[in-house]
Design a protein around this motif. Structure first.
Motif, PDB file in Angstrom:
ATOM      1  N   GLU A 101     -24.063   1.559  -8.434  1.00 39.06           N
ATOM      2  CA  GLU A 101     -25.354   1.058  -7.940  1.00 39.06           C
ATOM      3  C   GLU A 101     -25.212   0.199  -6.685  1.00 39.06           C
ATOM      4  N   PHE A 102     -23.993  -0.085  -6.316  1.00 40.61           N
ATOM      5  CA  PHE A 102     -23.780  -0.948  -5.156  1.00 40.61           C
ATOM      6  C   PHE A 102     -23.837  -0.138  -3.861  1.00 40.61           C
ATOM      7  N   GLN A 103     -25.046   0.012  -3.355  1.00 38.42           N
ATOM      8  CA  GLN A 103     -25.265   0.862  -2.171  1.00 38.42           C
ATOM      9  C   GLN A 103     -24.803   0.194  -0.879  1.00 38.42           C
ATOM     10  N   SER A 120     -14.439   2.355 -13.191  1.00 40.79           N
ATOM     11  CA  SER A 120     -15.007   3.304 -14.155  1.00 40.79           C
ATOM     12  C   SER A 120     -16.413   2.915 -14.577  1.00 40.79           C
ATOM     13  N   GLY A 121     -16.794   1.678 -14.317  1.00 41.62           N
ATOM     14  CA  GLY A 121     -18.085   1.191 -14.801  1.00 41.62           C
ATOM     15  C   GLY A 121     -19.265   1.859 -14.106  1.00 41.62           C
ATOM     16  N   VAL A 122     -20.427   1.730 -14.727  1.00 38.37           N
ATOM     17  CA  VAL A 122     -21.629   2.321 -14.132  1.00 38.37           C
ATOM     18  C   VAL A 122     -22.157   1.438 -13.005  1.00 38.37           C
ATOM     19  N   SER A 144     -13.199  -9.651  -8.193  1.00 41.75           N
ATOM     20  CA  SER A 144     -14.001  -9.673  -9.424  1.00 41.75           C
ATOM     21  C   SER A 144     -15.286  -8.883  -9.244  1.00 41.75           C
ATOM     22  N   MET A 145     -15.849  -8.488 -10.385  1.00 38.54           N
ATOM     23  CA  MET A 145     -17.117  -7.788 -10.393  1.00 38.54           C
ATOM     24  C   MET A 145     -18.226  -8.699  -9.888  1.00 38.54           C
ATOM     25  N   LYS A 146     -18.141  -9.959 -10.260  1.00 39.60           N
ATOM     26  CA  LYS A 146     -19.130 -10.940  -9.841  1.00 39.60           C
ATOM     27  C   LYS A 146     -19.201 -11.006  -8.309  1.00 39.60           C
ATOM     28  N   LEU A 147     -18.038 -10.984  -7.687  1.00 39.62           N
ATOM     29  CA  LEU A 147     -17.975 -11.063  -6.234  1.00 39.62           C
ATOM     30  C   LEU A 147     -18.536  -9.781  -5.595  1.00 39.62           C
TER      31      LEU A 147
END
Ligand SMILES: *Cc1c(COP(=O)(O)O)cnc(C)c1O
Length: 223
Positions: A141-143, A135-137, A90-93
């Motif tokens: 940002e997850f460096q 595909s999301g922005v 998930s994105m949350k994870l």
């Protein structure tokens, strides 16, 4: 047979480029140590508590893999040392892993777990969810996360053709995702599929990493 013989007999059957992760869940730390003493480094667990209690007492250069369902509120416990999380679903994870990795000044390797089985009990992303995440922005940002590939579990069935077709589908998805989202990234190179009962099929269908428990350690010791 000694554990190391079990391990070696699998290693002899698989190509050098396929990584064998020994899944030690439910088995005591001494058994991990035994294989470590013969030079094996990759071990996997599916419960956070069990992983951290083993990691605490075992050598620090073990490469720990997390393969179970991971709750966001437990990420902080494994973020300081985990080598690869196979089960991001998930994105949350992802967000939570990124945050905890940053707090530890680390980049944490992750695989996105894809739902490929014909069962309702297994976790994983659908193809649509996968593409929407990639595909999301936000993901850009997850460096502190490195997406290294995909993971999947086939249906628990005796029907080898069904298992083969699920693995084949996952390999096709992997190739497509690599072309579309990671064309330049050499680190998007891991396809984790295959367990004790189906690793041979998985390798024939393009697996680069197999997760084998009972064939090495014997039946699981649930307490
Ligand atoms: C337990 C487990 C394995 C290993 O299963 P075996 O059938 O014992 O080889 C592999 N992957 C995951 C995600 C697991 O939970």
């Amino acid at each position: 047979m000694a554990l190391v013989d079990n391990l070696n007999s699998i290693k002899q059957q698989i190509p050098d480029k396929v990584t064998l992760v020994a899944i030690s869940k439910t088995h005591p730390a001494e058994k991990v140590q035994e294989l470590y003493d013969f030079g094996h480094k990759d071990f996997g667990e599916n419960k956070v508590q069990e992983l951290i209690s083993k990691a605490e007492i075992l050598p620090k250069d073990i490469l720990w893999h997390f393969v179970g369902h991971l709750q966001s509120n437990k990420v902080k416990f494994i973020a300081p040392f985990i080598h690869l999380i196979h089960s991001v679903d998930s994105m949350k994870l992802l967000k939570e892993i990124n945050k905890a990795a940053a707090q530890n000044n680390r980049v944490v390797n992750c695989l996105l777990q894809i739902f490929i089985a014909d069962e309702i009990t297994k976790y994983g992303l659908s193809v649509e969810e996968l593409k929407s995440i990639l595909s999301g922005v936000q993901i850009k940002e997850f460096q502190n996360i490195r997406i290294c590939g995909l993971m999947g579990m086939a249906t628990n069935t005796d029907d080898n053709e069904q298992i083969r077709s699920e693995f084949r589908g996952l390999k096709e998805l992997f190739d497509q995702i690599k072309r579309q989202y990671f064309p330049e990234e050499e680190t998007f190179n891991t396809l984790s599929m295959g367990m004790s009962g189906d690793y041979e099929l998985a390798i024939e269908e393009g697996s680069t990493m197999i997760r084998v428990g009972s064939l090495i350690f014997g039946e699981r010791e649930y307490k």
